[in-house]
Design a protein around this motif. Structure first.
Motif, PDB file in Angstrom:
ATOM      1  N   LEU A 488       1.092  -1.761   0.443  1.00 50.63           N
ATOM      2  CA  LEU A 488       0.242   0.053   0.487  1.00 50.63           C
ATOM      3  C   LEU A 488       1.116   1.310   0.245  1.00 50.63           C
ATOM      4  CD1 LEU A 488      -2.492  -1.401   2.771  1.00 50.63           C
ATOM      5  CD2 LEU A 488      -2.924  -1.509   0.679  1.00 50.63           C
ATOM      6  N   PRO A 489       0.728   2.391  -0.739  1.00 49.28           N
ATOM      7  CA  PRO A 489       1.409   3.447  -0.546  1.00 49.28           C
ATOM      8  C   PRO A 489       0.863   4.101   0.841  1.00 49.28           C
ATOM      9  CG  PRO A 489      -0.546   3.715  -1.841  1.00 49.28           C
ATOM     10  CD  PRO A 489      -0.878   2.667  -1.851  1.00 49.28           C
ATOM     11  N   TYR A 490       2.253   4.309   0.949  1.00 51.13           N
ATOM     12  CA  TYR A 490       2.244   5.492   2.023  1.00 51.13           C
ATOM     13  C   TYR A 490       3.336   7.321   1.944  1.00 51.13           C
ATOM     14  CZ  TYR A 490       6.361   3.184   3.784  1.00 51.13           C
ATOM     15  OH  TYR A 490       7.779   2.980   3.871  1.00 51.13           O
ATOM     16  N   LYS A 491       2.735   8.607   3.004  1.00 47.36           N
ATOM     17  CA  LYS A 491       3.633   9.194   2.706  1.00 47.36           C
ATOM     18  C   LYS A 491       4.849   9.997   3.040  1.00 47.36           C
ATOM     19  CE  LYS A 491      -0.198  12.111   1.362  1.00 47.36           C
ATOM     20  NZ  LYS A 491       0.241  12.544  -0.076  1.00 47.36           N
ATOM     21  N   PRO A 492       5.842   9.809   2.616  1.00 45.86           N
ATOM     22  CA  PRO A 492       7.624   9.595   3.299  1.00 45.86           C
ATOM     23  C   PRO A 492       7.175  10.642   4.905  1.00 45.86           C
ATOM     24  CG  PRO A 492       7.181  10.037   1.368  1.00 45.86           C
ATOM     25  CD  PRO A 492       6.229  10.184   1.238  1.00 45.86           C
ATOM     26  N   GLY A 493       7.535  10.605   5.679  1.00 43.47           N
ATOM     27  CA  GLY A 493       7.147  11.416   7.124  1.00 43.47           C
ATOM     28  C   GLY A 493       5.832  10.767   8.246  1.00 43.47           C
ATOM     29  N   SER A 494       5.263   9.744   7.349  1.00 46.97           N
ATOM     30  CA  SER A 494       4.479   9.656   7.897  1.00 46.97           C
ATOM     31  C   SER A 494       4.392   8.274   9.195  1.00 46.97           C
ATOM     32  CB  SER A 494       2.823   9.517   7.362  1.00 46.97           C
ATOM     33  OG  SER A 494       3.238   7.788   6.337  1.00 46.97           O
TER      34      SER A 494
END
Length: 522
Positions: A488-494
């Motif tokens: 699943l995609p996730y945002k860097p820094g999350s």
């Protein structure tokens, strides 16, 4: 760096043996180690050797664990450089920035010699053996008493050829108190089949007691403290089971991405790189039963029993992710299915842990950098204080922070100072930086290289242990490799994919809101 004990005690400890019998069954307890010590770093021009192996040897030397009158260090690689060029390459990595004295550095660097050769070259390994033998002869070392430690700071693909060359040309010639030991770095294969193939190849050349499969997490100070915490403190004994513990998390988080290692990382992914080895090793120490003694084989026996009790992974209890921008790396395929984040729940089918989820979580490009063990206890039955503050307080947790800011702390519910009966979350805290001022915690590689010299395999991975570990994860890894399970995609820094937090909640983990542990400052 603070060190206790005299140099005499250090020399005695280096001469102790944990392997009591030779390969032909002779008792070696009474055979002193009097021969000189040769440490051979293969892959000496690579990053691992420069950043980890040579600095660890330097720290051992300046603390008195390696004596200049008995040790010599050899670098071996394909790069054509001189002794002085190798010394110049590693010199900058030997200053740690903590103000430690480097007065002995020139003397240490003079112990390092370099031999150039290929990893499947008869000529190169003949030259290496000649250089080692000349050193042993110069120290008047009796034949058969010399000690040879080969550190393979190399890609696993060349292990078989290098080990064949060592076996053919560079072994200690007889067994009169001397030895030959081989340190191999992870990854030990990519799945069960490749791992077993590598084990068979190395096992045909060396006895298990000669092989040291290094996992640097086992050398970390707080990981090494786990056995003491669990089995030397009475108040943990009745609590450490399914009756009191709701769930256990073992977490590894980095706040940066692959940073130039995209091509290497894409071949393995976060599960192979971190979870299947580092975090699984920590799980064994957290979950194992008390060993009969502190003998290495007794401890490793209990670790294997834990792994044999792990149930097959349920794919409904797995979340994998890949941070946005990962495939922008030109060394990474645009179609890469490699996870940079994973949460995997393991369940141990035995009397102590039945029903307790062990949550292994690792990820890159997250919102913080840390590695920790988080033991969450069950709710207090009949809690009469549950609404004293208007909201329910969090659960008790015992947290072992492995890095950075090493610490152990227990999260407790206490009365908030003041006239009102209100509760708040606080902690009982053992922070190493505050409690052990002036003590520098040794790097994991220092401890493990010293263990290898001493012949102590407690903190190294045994062949049967490695096999069971791959049996647990290989079906999941093949499902990911085949594209049947998508990250699943996730945002860097999350925090990673939101689905991972939902999985934790489903497993029973209760997050404490409004509480943050702050490392004490000096």
């Amino acid at each position: 760096m603070a060190v206790s004990g005299s140099s005499v005690e250090r020399n005695m400890s280096l001469s102790s043996r944990s392997d009591s019998f030779s390969s032909d069954g002779r008792d070696l307890e009474s055979v002193p180690e009097t021969g000189c010590l040769s440490i051979i770093v293969l892959g000496a021009s690579g990053d691992l050797a420069k950043k980890k192996t040579f600095p660890a040897l330097w720290n051992l030397y300046r603390q008195g664990f390696l004596q200049s009158n008995e040790v010599h260090i050899f670098g071996y690689a394909r790069t054509k450089i001189s002794d002085d060029e190798l010394r110049d390459r590693i010199r900058g990595y030997l200053v740690d920035g903590h103000g430690a004295s480097t007065d002995d550095l020139p003397q240490f660097l003079q112990l390092i010699k370099y031999v150039n050769g290929g990893y499947d070259s008869d000529e190169g390994f003949r030259l290496l053996d000649k250089a080692i033998s000349e050193h042993e002869f110069s120290k008047n070392s009796q034949e058969g008493t010399s000690r040879r430690l080969f550190y393979l700071a190399l890609p696993p693909s060349v292990y078989p050829s290098v080990c064949k060359m060592i076996r053919k040309f560079c072994m200690n010639k007889s067994d009169l108190g001397g030895w030959t030991r081989i340190v191999v770095e992870k990854p030990f294969g990519k799945d069960l089949d490749t791992s077993e193939e590598l084990s068979i190849q190395l096992g045909s050349l060396f006895d298990e007691k000669q092989l040291y499969r290094i996992d640097h997490y086992l050398g970390k100070e707080l990981v090494q403290n786990l056995l003491v915490l669990r089995f030397a403190n009475r108040f943990f004994l009745p609590l450490w089971n399914r009756d009191n513990i709701d769930n256990i998390q073992i977490v590894f988080r980095e706040d940066f991405g692959t940073e130039g290692r995209g091509g290497y990382f894409d071949e393995y992914g976060i599960i192979r790189d971190i979870i299947q080895n580092h975090l699984l090793q920590v799980l064994c120490l957290v979950a194992m039963e008390k060993p009969v003694s502190l003998r290495p084989e007794h401890i490793r026996d209990e670790k294997v029993k834990v792994l044999q009790s792990v149930l097959p992974i349920s794919y409904e209890e797995v979340v994998i992710g890949q941070y946005e921008g990962y495939k922008d790396d030109p060394t990474v395929s645009d179609k890469s299915n490699t996870p940079t984040f994973a949460t995997v729940i393991l369940r141990i089918h035995n009397e102590r842990w039945e029903g307790v989820p062990f949550i292994l979580k690792a990820g890159k490009a997250l919102n913080s950098r840390k590695a920790e063990i988080r033991v969450q206890f069950k709710d207090v039955p009949g809690d009469i204080f549950r609404f004293c503050s208007g909201v329910k307080q969090g659960r008790n947790e015992f947290v072992i922070r492995l890095q950075p800011s090493e610490a152990m702390y227990m999260k407790l519910t206490v009365k908030k100072p003041g006239l009102e009966m209100a509760t708040i979350q606080s902690e009982m805290d053992l922070s190493y930086r505050q409690r052990y001022q002036g003590v520098t915690i040794p790097e994991a590689y220092e401890r493990l290289i010293l263990d290898t010299i001493r012949g102590d395999q407690q903190h190294f991975v045994r062949r049967d242990e490695l096999k069971v570990a791959w049996e647990i994860f290989t079906p999941l890894l093949h499902k990911i490799d085949d594209g049947e399970l998508k990250p699943l995609p996730y945002k860097p820094g999350s925090r990673g994919p939101a689905e991972a937090d939902k999985l934790l909640e489903k497993a029973g983990y209760v997050q404490t809101h409004g509480y943050i542990w702050i490392p004490p400052t000096l």
